[in-house]
Design a protein around this motif. Structure first.
Motif, PDB file in Angstrom:
ATOM      1  N   GLY A 182     -18.751  23.377   4.547  1.00 28.96           N
ATOM      2  CA  GLY A 182     -18.897  24.754   4.983  1.00 28.96           C
ATOM      3  C   GLY A 182     -19.857  24.857   6.144  1.00 28.96           C
ATOM      4  N   LEU A 183     -19.586  25.816   7.010  1.00 25.67           N
ATOM      5  CA  LEU A 183     -20.456  26.119   8.145  1.00 25.67           C
ATOM      6  C   LEU A 183     -20.807  27.600   8.051  1.00 25.67           C
ATOM      7  N   PRO A 184     -21.816  27.941   7.246  1.00 23.01           N
ATOM      8  CA  PRO A 184     -22.102  29.357   7.008  1.00 23.01           C
ATOM      9  C   PRO A 184     -22.459  30.133   8.273  1.00 23.01           C
ATOM     10  N   GLU A 185     -23.088  29.468   9.228  1.00 22.39           N
ATOM     11  CA  GLU A 185     -23.505  30.194  10.434  1.00 22.39           C
ATOM     12  C   GLU A 185     -22.328  30.649  11.290  1.00 22.39           C
ATOM     13  N   THR A 186     -21.153  30.044  11.095  1.00 20.45           N
ATOM     14  CA  THR A 186     -19.962  30.449  11.851  1.00 20.45           C
ATOM     15  C   THR A 186     -18.828  30.929  10.941  1.00 20.45           C
ATOM     16  N   ASN A 187     -19.117  31.113   9.645  1.00 24.60           N
ATOM     17  CA  ASN A 187     -18.121  31.587   8.683  1.00 24.60           C
ATOM     18  C   ASN A 187     -16.906  30.668   8.600  1.00 24.60           C
ATOM     19  N   GLU A 188     -17.141  29.361   8.670  1.00 28.43           N
ATOM     20  CA  GLU A 188     -16.032  28.414   8.615  1.00 28.43           C
ATOM     21  C   GLU A 188     -16.112  27.562   7.352  1.00 28.43           C
ATOM     22  N   PHE A 189     -14.941  27.178   6.883  1.00 25.93           N
ATOM     23  CA  PHE A 189     -14.823  26.280   5.745  1.00 25.93           C
ATOM     24  C   PHE A 189     -13.717  25.293   6.094  1.00 25.93           C
ATOM     25  N   VAL A 190     -14.038  24.010   5.990  1.00 19.49           N
ATOM     26  CA  VAL A 190     -13.099  22.958   6.370  1.00 19.49           C
ATOM     27  C   VAL A 190     -12.966  21.998   5.196  1.00 19.49           C
ATOM     28  N   TRP A 191     -11.716  21.724   4.817  1.00 21.73           N
ATOM     29  CA  TRP A 191     -11.506  20.798   3.720  1.00 21.73           C
ATOM     30  C   TRP A 191     -10.182  20.091   3.907  1.00 21.73           C
ATOM     31  N   ALA A 192      -9.970  19.060   3.127  1.00 24.30           N
ATOM     32  CA  ALA A 192      -8.730  18.307   3.233  1.00 24.30           C
ATOM     33  C   ALA A 192      -8.247  17.913   1.850  1.00 24.30           C
ATOM     34  N   VAL A 193      -6.935  17.946   1.710  1.00 25.50           N
ATOM     35  CA  VAL A 193      -6.288  17.434   0.513  1.00 25.50           C
ATOM     36  C   VAL A 193      -5.326  16.334   0.940  1.00 25.50           C
ATOM     37  N   SER A 194      -5.034  15.453   0.009  1.00 27.03           N
ATOM     38  CA  SER A 194      -4.069  14.402   0.296  1.00 27.03           C
ATOM     39  C   SER A 194      -3.153  14.236  -0.904  1.00 27.03           C
ATOM     40  N   ALA A 195      -2.048  13.555  -0.635  1.00 27.64           N
ATOM     41  CA  ALA A 195      -1.106  13.217  -1.702  1.00 27.64           C
ATOM     42  C   ALA A 195      -0.348  11.976  -1.271  1.00 27.64           C
ATOM     43  N   ASP A 196       0.138  11.260  -2.252  1.00 29.52           N
ATOM     44  CA  ASP A 196       0.944  10.088  -1.960  1.00 29.52           C
ATOM     45  C   ASP A 196       2.254  10.523  -1.307  1.00 29.52           C
ATOM     46  N   GLY A 197       2.704   9.727  -0.349  1.00 34.17           N
ATOM     47  CA  GLY A 197       3.985   9.989   0.287  1.00 34.17           C
ATOM     48  C   GLY A 197       3.838  10.474   1.712  1.00 34.17           C
ATOM     49  N   ASP A 198       4.974  10.834   2.290  1.00 32.92           N
ATOM     50  CA  ASP A 198       5.013  11.250   3.692  1.00 32.92           C
ATOM     51  C   ASP A 198       4.885  12.772   3.809  1.00 32.92           C
ATOM     52  N   ALA A 199       5.109  13.286   5.022  1.00 35.07           N
ATOM     53  CA  ALA A 199       4.985  14.718   5.276  1.00 35.07           C
ATOM     54  C   ALA A 199       5.942  15.532   4.406  1.00 35.07           C
ATOM     55  N   ASP A 200       7.154  15.039   4.200  1.00 34.98           N
ATOM     56  CA  ASP A 200       8.112  15.756   3.360  1.00 34.98           C
ATOM     57  C   ASP A 200       7.632  15.827   1.910  1.00 34.98           C
ATOM     58  N   ALA A 201       7.026  14.742   1.441  1.00 40.21           N
ATOM     59  CA  ALA A 201       6.531  14.708   0.064  1.00 40.21           C
ATOM     60  C   ALA A 201       5.397  15.709  -0.131  1.00 40.21           C
ATOM     61  N   ILE A 202       4.470  15.774   0.823  1.00 33.50           N
ATOM     62  CA  ILE A 202       3.356  16.720   0.668  1.00 33.50           C
ATOM     63  C   ILE A 202       3.854  18.156   0.821  1.00 33.50           C
TER      64      ILE A 202
ATOM     65  N   GLU B 110       0.826  -1.199   0.000  1.00 37.97           N
ATOM     66  CA  GLU B 110       0.000   0.000   0.000  1.00 37.97           C
ATOM     67  C   GLU B 110       0.865   1.256   0.000  1.00 37.97           C
ATOM     68  N   VAL B 111       0.493   2.225  -0.833  1.00 36.42           N
ATOM     69  CA  VAL B 111       1.217   3.489  -0.909  1.00 36.42           C
ATOM     70  C   VAL B 111       0.773   4.380   0.246  1.00 36.42           C
ATOM     71  N   MET B 112       1.733   4.995   0.908  1.00 37.95           N
ATOM     72  CA  MET B 112       1.428   5.910   2.004  1.00 37.95           C
ATOM     73  C   MET B 112       0.744   7.163   1.463  1.00 37.95           C
ATOM     74  N   LYS B 113      -0.262   7.625   2.173  1.00 41.04           N
ATOM     75  CA  LYS B 113      -0.980   8.844   1.809  1.00 41.04           C
ATOM     76  C   LYS B 113      -0.926   9.785   3.004  1.00 41.04           C
ATOM     77  N   THR B 114      -0.636  11.046   2.742  1.00 40.01           N
ATOM     78  CA  THR B 114      -0.612  12.057   3.796  1.00 40.01           C
ATOM     79  C   THR B 114      -1.775  13.012   3.547  1.00 40.01           C
ATOM     80  N   ILE B 115      -2.462  13.367   4.627  1.00 39.08           N
ATOM     81  CA  ILE B 115      -3.646  14.230   4.532  1.00 39.08           C
ATOM     82  C   ILE B 115      -3.380  15.545   5.257  1.00 39.08           C
ATOM     83  N   GLN B 116      -3.727  16.620   4.574  1.00 35.13           N
ATOM     84  CA  GLN B 116      -3.599  17.966   5.135  1.00 35.13           C
ATOM     85  C   GLN B 116      -5.011  18.504   5.385  1.00 35.13           C
TER      86      GLN B 116
END
Length: 105
Positions: free
Chosen positions: A46-66, A2-8
């Protein structure tokens, strides 16, 4: 193997009054420029009532790769085009790498 995936995880508090404009801009640009730069968008909420937006991106590899991929993305022409003329709509950024835990039934 399995290829390592890092999520931000990216949590934003938006500038008051900019929620709708930010979401429209994000929908226009991020699904194009982030995958083209080697990232997968994991989710966006999105959380319009609190003006927040939350999302995540990922990429193959470790923290250094991302981190290397993020550095390339930040300097890219595509990102520059996406942000050209766009006012600052994010009041606060909270960006961290997270660990994914599988859920079990």
């Amino acid at each position: 193997m399995e290829v390592m995936k890092t999520i931000q995880l990216r949590r934003y508090t938006l500038v008051d009054g900019e929620y709708d404009a930010f979401v429209a801009w994000w929908n226009q640009w991020m699904p194009k420029v982030r995958p083209a730069a080697g990232f997968a968008i994991e989710f966006a909420y999105g959380l319009p009532e609190t003006n927040e937006f939350v999302w995540a991106v990922s990429a193959d590899g470790d923290a250094d790769a991302i981190a290397a991929l993020e550095k390339e993305y930040l300097a890219s022409d595509a990102r520059g085009e996406a942000f050209a003329g766009v006012p600052q709509r994010v009041a606060e950024y909270n960006i961290r790498l997270v660990t994914e835990f599988p859920t079990t039934a």
